[in-house]
Structures are given as structure tokens and as C-alpha cells.
Design a protein around this motif. Structure first.
Motif: not given
Length: 509
Positions: A334-342, A383-390
Motif C-alpha cells: 500500500g505504500l506504493l499507492d503514495s507515489y502517484e498521490a504525492e 515549500g511543496f507538500r505531499y498528501r497521501s497515506g504515507a
């Protein structure tokens, strides 16, 4: 049949970055590239401080700086009719305008793709990666357990089969893997077609010595750009050409160079020419099953702003550390789902901002109706931000001013001076828990129980507390890419239990 953990197709900036970072994580990685070697064209020049942070993780930052001394001497970007003609707009007069030393310990770089790729290649091979040139992907198929690919040597014609757990598609904007997966694209599409010219000449005082001097040219004869390179006396000129034109005779190229430089008697020595397309496209998906798109395979952006190559490096690092974590068993799939999300939101901001730059610098009549507003370059860089399950985010902000960091999850960990170094000296090789105190035993316990590479750094300093947003007993968990995954501002009743639960959530364990 040959077996590897990861097969990377394409050895440009994105593919070589992925290969290098995978190998540094101990992953068995094979990279194939259809061309006989790395790029000979100094396209995708310039490294943002974020890219230099990632290169520092790999131990190549000083080498990259070393091949381009211009990095420390300045930057000028001008929109003009020609090198000695009317100046319409001076976008940047000096690199000091982008001084981000308060936000990062990493500098800007100015090296071209032609000198950076060999450095990435050398480091990848040192770390154990296999890289084969003149080798193309013929076909591939995937199932629940992995990917089977057929490769062909372009020299001998021999075909071989490879079985990999995952495939990283870094085969460029015209690559076939995305299409084979049935993934479409959206965006403005093709904007213009150009011919790139690498030439040697003595331009006298037309360009500033020792700095990166980039001109966007809107002249009576053509639209294009001209910039110096890391090789003294060598320049790159790009000239728009009509649809259907695939080449220009050398006499015409010389005429265009003379018009661009305002040197009617110049005798340039042309070293290379090639067609390219300025376009804006983003893949509808960045992943399909066990295949992940990086670099231009995931997005194609106008070069106005120098963000395409930097984004490719970011893609390569992001998928690399996540694949390594899953292959090691530290994380669930499931961690790999964060690649596209981020990474997809980053690509969208990069493409939108580059399109606005293209309108300002090269294509005044470009229709951007309905396009999102550009993001400030500094915010987009650091200053970017990641939003995902990670990431266990606290709010919905998308960007922030990196010079005034908040320490919130999803943003880069703040740069805080520590002794003669920085908090970033501790990052890039493991998960790190920062705290003013009280979490040492919890980290030791969780590390012993999970086997995850988890380090503890105790810093009790007012500046550290302020930038990380921590009170007594608070803690911040930072990912291997330097992104804050979670923050507990005021401490926890059960530090070990809390930390174990947080890691389980962000790693999809």
C-alpha cells in the motif's frame, strides 16, 4: 531467464536517479537504455536546492557542483529580440534573488544533463546497479507477482527475457510503456516544434562571462532561446520551426545563429542538431499494477523554468525508496499507492507554472484560459507538500514559504543549524525521530521490534522547537526523503506504542 528486483527502462535523469537510489538501498536493479550512451545534449540544465538535497543523499552533490562552476557565480535570464537587441524583460538578474540559505543547506546547481548523467551512471554502478545501453524493451507483461520483459540488444539483435518484481518506466514522453498500459494524457498538448543547435563560437561580450546567461528570444525572424554551457565557447540555441519541418540546412542554421547573436560575420561550428517538441501533458495515472511512470513518461512540461529534469530526479528518488521499503518488508504494498498521490500534484503544479512562464517568455499568444495560477518558484522548489497515506497531515494547505517553515506533516523537514551543520545532516538514509527529549527508549524499542532503520536525534534548542513546532516531550517523524510524516507537538502517554502505530499507518504495515 534473468531475475532482478526492479527493471528500469530508460537511462535519462529519471531512470538513472531511480537506478542509483535503488542500488544504494541494496535493491537488485537492471536498467536498459536504447541509446548507446548518456545524453550528449546539455538539455535540462540546472539543479534546484531540492535536487541537490537528493544528490547529497547519494553522495554526488559535490561532483555535480564541480562540473559546473557557474553555480556559484550567478544567473541571468532575459527576454529580448536578440543578444544585443531590445530587452523586453529581465526575469532574473542574479542568483542571489533566489537565496534559500535560510531554508536549506543545499545550494543551486547549474550543470547540464550531459555532464550530470555520467555522474549518476557512475554512482549507480558503484552501488551495484546493472546498466545496459543499446538495449531496448520489446514487450512486457505483468501478473500478481511481477513483470516479465523481453529485451533486445540493438547491436547483436539477441533477445533475452527478464523477470522483475517491479518495472519503472523512464522511457520518455514518446515512450511506449505508458501507451501499452492504456494510460492516456491530458493537458495543452503540443505548443511548438523546435530545432536545437549545439555550436561552438566566440561570441565576445554578448553573454556574461562565468555565469549562466539564458536569453529567450522573440525576434523578427524567429522565436527561440540561447544559453551558454559548461564547456567554454559552447552554446545551445533553440529555434521554432513550422509543422512538417524535420531539419534545416546548415547554411540556414548559421543564418539563424547570426541573427540571434547579432554577429553577422560569425562562423559557428555546429556540433549537434535535433528536433524537439515543446508540449504540456500529464499522464492520467502514474502507475498501473507493478509498473510506475517517472520523468517525461509521467509528464511532459515546457522547459521554461527548468523544472522538468528536477521533477524527474524527484520522481526517481520517490519511487526508489518506496520500492526498497516494500522489497525489504519494511512496508506493505500500500505504500506504493503514495507515489502517484504525492508526485502527480507536483507534476501538475510544475506544468502549470511552466506554461505561464512559456507565455511570458516565448509564446505571448498562448491561450491559458482555465489554467490554474502559477505557483511561486520558491514555494514549488522547497515549500511543496505531499498528501497521501504515507503522511498524517494536520490541515489542507498545499504550499508554504520554506523560509518560514511550519514543521507540519507533508512538508520538508525544517533546516535548522546544528553545531556546524544542519538537521538535514541526519536525513536521507533512514527514518528519523526528532525530539527535544523523552523518546529515546521508544525509538530503541520500536527499532528492535520492527527491524526498520529508525534513528533518534535529540535537539533541545529554541530555534529547533520553533521551526519544528514542538513543545516539551514533542516529537517529529521524518521519512527517508526528508518529508515530515507525523508530528506530536506535546508528547504522548505511551511513546513506544504511539510510534509503532504511526509507522504501521504510514508504511501500510
Amino acid at each position: 531467464m534473468e531475475r532482478v528486483d526492479v527493471l528500469v527502462v530508460g537511462a535519462g535523469l529519471g531512470g538513472l536517479s531511480a537506478s542509483m537510489f535503488l542500488a544504494l538501498e541494496g535493491v537488485n536493479v537492471l536498467t536498459v537504455e536504447r541509446h548507446p550512451g548518456t545524453s550528449l545534449h546539455p538539455r535540462a540544465s540546472g539543479q534546484t536546492p531540492r535536487t541537490m538535497e537528493l544528490y547529497r543523499f547519494a553522495g554526488i552533490d559535490q561532483k555535480v557542483l564541480g562540473v559546473s562552476e557557474r553555480a556559484s557565480r550567478g544567473l541571468r535570464i532575459t527576454v529580448a529580440s536578440s543578444l544585443n537587441g531590445t530587452v523586453f524583460h529581465r526575469i532574473v538578474d542574479d542568483l542571489d534573488e533566489f537565496d534559500l540559505s535560510a531554508a536549506t543547506a543545499a545550494p543551486w546547481g547549474m550543470a547540464g544533463q550531459d555532464v550530470v548523467e555520467p555522474i549518476l551512471l557512475e554512482r549507480a554502478r558503484e552501488a551495484g546497479a546493472q546498466v545496459r545501453f543499446s538495449t531496448e524493451l520489446v514487450s512486457f507483461s505483468q501478473d500478481d507477482d511481477g513483470v516479465t520483459a523481453v529485451l533486445r540488444s540493438r547491436d547483436s539483435g539477441e533477445e533475452t527475457s527478464v523477470r522483475a518484481s517491479y518495472l519503472v518506466a523512464a522511457d520518455g514522453g514518446r515512450g511506449r510503456i505508458r501507451e501499452a498500459l492504456g494510460i492516456g494524457t491530458s493537458g495543452v498538448g503540443t505548443i511548438s516544434r523546435s530545432i536545437g543547435i549545439v555550436f561552438d563560437a566566440d561570441l565576445g561580450d554578448r553573454l556574461l562571462p562565468g555565469v549562466t546567461d539564458l536569453f529567450y528570444l522573440q525576434g523578427p525572424e524567429f522565436t527561440g532561446a540561447l544559453v551558454n554551457t559548461d564547456i567554454p565557447g559552447r552554446y545551445v540555441c533553440s529555434v521554432d520551426v513550422p509543422e512538417g519541418v524535420d531539419a534545416l540546412p546548415e547554411e540556414r542554421l548559421v543564418q539563424l545563429i547570426r541573427a540571434a547573436t547579432d554577429l553577422p560575420d560569425l562562423e559557428p561550428k555546429i556540433q549537434w542538431t535535433g528536433m524537439w517538441e515543446m508540449a504540456a501533458r500529464i499522464a492520467d495515472r502514474f502507475a498501473a499494477g507493478r509498473v510506475f511512470l517517472v520523468g517525461d513518461a509521467a509528464k511532459v512540461t515546457p522547459p521554461t523554468g527548468g523544472m522538468g529534469g528536477n521533477t524527474a530526479v524527484g520522481d526517481g528518488h520517490d519511487i526508489a525508496w518506496k520500492l526498497a521499503a516494500v522489497l525489504r518488508g519494511d512496508a506493505g504494498p500500500g505504500l506504493l499507492d503514495s507515489y502517484e498521490a504525492e508526485r502527480k500534484p507536483i507534476a501538475e503544479m510544475v506544468v502549470n507554472t511552466s506554461l505561464h512562464n512559456a507565455k511570458e517568455r516565448l509564446v505571448p499568444d498562448l491561450d491559458l484560459t482555465g489554467l490554474a495560477e502559477p505557483v511561486d518558484q520558491v514555494a514549488l522548489t522547497l515549500g511543496f507538500r505531499y498528501r497521501s497515506g504515507a503522511v498524517l497531515a494536520e490541515d489542507d494547505d498545499v504550499v508554504e514559504n520554506p523560509v518560514e517553515p511550519s514543521g507540519r506533516p507533508g512538508f520538508r523537514a525544517p533546516h535548522v543549524p546544528v553545531g556546524t551543520g544542519s538537521t538535514w545532516d541526519f536525513l536521507g538514509h533512514s527514518w528519523v525521530l526528532f525530539s527535544p527529549g523523552g523518546w529515546r527508549d521508544a525509538v530503541s524499542q520500536v527499532r528492535a521490534e520492527t527491524g526498520i532503520a529508525l534513528e533518534y536525534q535529540e535537539i533541545d534548542d529554541p530555534l529547533f522547537r520553533g521551526r519544528f513546532g514542538l513543545g516539551d516531550g514533542g516529537a517529529t517523524l521524518v521519512r527517508p526523503d526528508g518529508i515530515v510524516a507525523w508530528r506530536c507537538p506535546d508528547g504522548a502517554a505511551d511513546p513506544a506504542g504511539t510510534l509503532w502505530d504511526v509507522l504501521a499507518r504510514v508504511l501500510s504495515r
